[in-house]
Each structure stands twice: as C-alpha cells, then as structure tokens.
Scaffold this motif. Structure first.
Motif, PDB file in Angstrom:
ATOM      1  N   PRO A 198      41.371   8.105  29.033  1.00 56.11           N
ATOM      2  CA  PRO A 198      42.323   6.994  28.983  1.00 56.11           C
ATOM      3  C   PRO A 198      43.624   7.419  28.308  1.00 56.11           C
ATOM      4  CG  PRO A 198      40.150   6.299  28.208  1.00 56.11           C
ATOM      5  CD  PRO A 198      40.119   7.785  28.320  1.00 56.11           C
ATOM      6  N   SER A 251      42.410  11.199  22.669  1.00 58.24           N
ATOM      7  CA  SER A 251      41.282  10.735  23.492  1.00 58.24           C
ATOM      8  C   SER A 251      40.120  11.722  23.462  1.00 58.24           C
ATOM      9  CB  SER A 251      41.742  10.526  24.935  1.00 58.24           C
ATOM     10  OG  SER A 251      42.774   9.575  25.020  1.00 58.24           O
ATOM     11  N   THR A 274      47.401  15.548  31.013  1.00 58.37           N
ATOM     12  CA  THR A 274      47.803  14.142  30.956  1.00 58.37           C
ATOM     13  C   THR A 274      49.281  13.994  30.656  1.00 58.37           C
ATOM     14  OG1 THR A 274      47.485  13.890  28.557  1.00 58.37           O
ATOM     15  CG2 THR A 274      45.552  13.522  29.970  1.00 58.37           C
TER      16      THR A 274
END
Length: 445
Positions: A198, A251, A274
């Motif tokens: 996430p 994360s 990411t």
C-alpha cells in the motif's frame, strides 16, 4: 525506540551516544520519569493486590461471624474501588509520558561510525569507476530533457505546483526501464522477494519506522472521510488520515509489525518499486532546479529483517546489492560512511552511495542516490516485531533498509553520463532490452 531498562543500566553510555548525535544528555530526565512511572505502577498493583486479599478476608470474617471486621473490610474494598481507577490512570499517564519522550529520541550510532556533526564529517569508503571525459561541456539533465521536449516542469506546475515533473516519450520509457531493471536484478540475482505494498498507511505504521512523531511535517497526508447516520437525522463526519509513504521502507518493514516470526523465516529480504511522496518541509530553497528533489518520485526499496547476530553482515550485503545496480549501468560513484551527526533518525550506521552527475554544479558533482542503513532493534521495538528462536523465547528482530536505488536520480545520472554532443542520450547496454532495442534517445523518440 530505546529500551528504558538498558538506559537504566547504562546511563553514561546512553548520554555518550546522544552526544555523538549532537544532543544533550537525557538519561537523568528519562530515569526521573521512569521512576515516577514505576512508583505509580507499584501503587496500582499494591492496591489491586490489597483489594483481592481484602475480598478473601471478608469471606473469612463472615464465616467467623465477625461482623465488625467484615464491615470494615467491605468499607476498605469500597474505598479501593474508588481510588484504583485514579491509580491506574496515574500509571498510564506516566507510561505515556515516558513513551512520548523515548519516541522522539534518535537511534544511537554504532562504535565504528565516525564522529562528526554534518556531511563534512562523512568518510569515503571506496570509489567505483572514474568521471568520463567529454569533448564538450556536459549539460544538466533538465536542459537535456527540455531540449528533447520530453521533460516538462511547466506542465507539472500547472497540475500540481513546484517540485513535480511530467516525463514524456523516450524519457518516460527510460525511467520505467531503469525501475524494471533494478527490480529484476534484486529479485532474480539478489534473492529479494517482490512486494506490491500500500502507498497509504496509518499513523502507527509511520510511527513504526520513525517518521512520526518528529517528521510529521515532512509527510503528505490524505484525509479519509465517512458520513455516519445519526438518530436525530443529522449526519456526522468521521475522518481518518492516512500518510502517503515517503519510501516503501515504511510499508515493507511494517509487514512484520505486531508479530512473532519463526527464526527459519529470517533473513527476510523484501523489495518494492513504488512512487514515494515527500513534502520536504525542511528543504526549502534546496535543489529547486530539475528533478533532484521532487515531492513525488519513484524508488526501488530494499528491506531486510534479520536476527541480531546477522544484521551487520546483512548491511554489507545490502550495500553490495545496491552498488551492483550502478556497476551494471557503468556509472561512476563513491560510497560514504555517514558520521554520527549526519545519519537518519532510525539508523545505527549508514552507507550513502553518491553517483557522479557530470552536469551538476560547476564541472560535475557527486549526489546521493542510495542510503543503506542498519537500525538494530530500534524500529522493531516501535513495531513490536519479534522472532522466536530455538529456545522458544521471543526476541526483537533487527531491521535494515536501503535504496536499490532511487529511480529518478538514476535517470538523471544516466542522462548526464550518457549524453552525446547534440543532446541525444545513449541507452546503457543493460537497459536496451527494456527499451525494446532502442540504443539512443533523441527528439524523434
């Protein structure tokens, strides 16, 4: 988070570590709070024990038909019922006060970390390659990107403001190629497990890796609202904030929070590609030109979860994995051991990899492209992340994190290093497969 028991037993060593961090002694104030906390807990526990004992004595007094004693004991229990919540609140308040103080204190440097107050105290560890000789003056990446028409800061400013960029065509593809190359290298050759985590996380997750509470202003926050129905017909808005991750370290490391893993699962090596988001609240006026310091950027992160006995060796291994990215791209770089005063909040020891960017400054400059840090059990205590060894007893894991590497800065380094006279960009050999065989990026691509 520091262990108050260790501070109690080693106050001088704790203050000496803080001094190396440029901080004043804190053991005396912390131990005073701890003493107050322990006294409050003791009072609460003694009251609970006395209540239990008195309750039993009431039964004994009634059996003996000693009504006066039974009555006195019942009055004592009633009084304890009144005072115990207050004692419990006092113990809780003292515990929260101590935890609040401990949460704001950075990790202590390992003994081998060099002394120093800022970047000028960092020590060069080793160098790879050498600066290239060009038959022309190398240009900075933003000039190259603008001339190609593939790097648009004005369009990004209209969409989002300063410190954003729109990449197009060949440069957008090149950035994607760099990220995929890094991810494949770490998963296929270095044994990392790919994770797609996430990007929005809760406060306690940010706390676990050390972004909160000290660096709250450096984060971007999203507010999640929910309209609740009410008997009076007037809706109530319940909101919860989520933080945009400044790095996938947040994360990935928190995947082991509030858990006890089996030692056989360690070392746990995780990687992710990411977007990352940083408000850069403390960096006003720094690196305002180009892509060096952006609010949104892409990065490949490396995280390791280990036993205490293996974390130092894992740190060296992680550094080698990050270096291999730049070696295969044939980029000139150096590795710096950060001094105690220049390390990040959660780190015990940090290596910075600085890549040579020939278009930066007056004649080129080294710029940080990766930080690899070992954190000991500092983050594990904040996350309550433990492992169970052969003896069955839970112990805190050690955590490590590193950039493997920052994709945007790697793009800058490739553009400036591989630029050709006329403004085209040669594609490094290792990236050509990811570029569909394209060898040169020019205005037509």
């Amino acid at each position: 988070m520091h262990d108050i028991k260790w501070i109690r037993e080693n106050p001088e060593a704790f203050d000496a570590g803080l001094k190396r961090r440029g901080l004043a002694p804190m053991s005396a104030s912390l131990l005073a709070i701890d003493e107050k906390r322990r006294a409050a807990i003791l009072k609460s526990e003694q009251a609970q024990a006395r209540r239990n004992a008195a309750s039993k004595e009431i039964g004994d007094a009634k059996k003996a038909k000693d009504d006066a004693r039974a009555s006195a004991l019942m009055a004592e229990v009633a009084e304890l019922k009144t005072t115990m919540p207050q004692l419990e609140l006092a113990a809780k308040a003292a515990d929260e006060e101590l935890n609040k103080e401990l949460a704001a204190i950075p990790n202590l440097p390992l003994d081998e970390v060099p002394d120093g107050t800022d970047e000028h105290g960092n020590v060069q560890h080793h160098v790879f390659g050498a600066a290239r000789n060009y038959g022309f003056a190398p240009k900075p990446h933003d000039d190259l990107g603008d001339a190609l028409g593939f790097m648009d800061f004005e369009a990004a400013a209209k969409l989002s403001g300063a410190r954003f960029v729109v990449l197009k065509k060949g440069l957008a593809r090149l950035e994607r190629a760099i990220g995929q190359f890094m991810l494949d290298l770490h998963t296929n050759e270095h044994g990392y497990t790919e994770i797609n985590p996430p990007l929005l996380v809760r406060d306690e997750v940010m706390f676990g890796t050390g972004q909160l509470p000290k660096f709250e202003d450096d984060q971007f926050w999203a507010i999640k609202g929910e309209l609740l129905a009410a008997p009076d017909g007037i809706g109530r808005l319940r909101s919860e904030r989520l933080g945009l991750i400044p790095t996938a370290e947040v994360s990935l490391t928190n995947l082991v929070r509030e858990s006890i893993v089996d030692e056989k699962q360690l070392p746990m090596r995780l990687t992710a590609l990411t977007p990352c988001f940083r408000a850069e609240a403390g960096a006003a006026g720094r690196d305002t030109r180009g892509m060096i310091r952006q609010h949104q950027f892409t990065k490949v992160e490396l995280v390791s979860i280990t036993t205490p006995e293996t974390s130092k060796d894992e740190h060296e291994r992680m550094l080698a994995c990050a270096e291999e990215v730049l070696r295969q791209l044939d980029l000139h770089y150096r590795v710096m051991t950060l001094c105690a005063g220049d390390m990040g909040f959660s780190a015990q020891k940090t290596y910075d990899i600085e890549v040579w960017m020939p278009g930066q400054g007056d004649g080129g400059a080294f710029r940080e492209i990766s930080s690899c840090s070992v954190c000991g059990d500092f983050q594990a205590r904040r996350m309550d992340a433990r492992y169970r060894g052969p003896d069955g007893k839970p112990r805190f894991v050690h955590t490590l994190n590193g950039s493997g590497t920052a994709v945007g800065r790697a793009l800058i380094a490739v553009m400036e290093t591989y630029q050709q006279q006329g403004g085209s960009i040669a594609v490094p050999d290792v990236l050509q497969t990811y570029m569909g065989g394209v060898k040169v990026i020019d205005k037509d691509q």
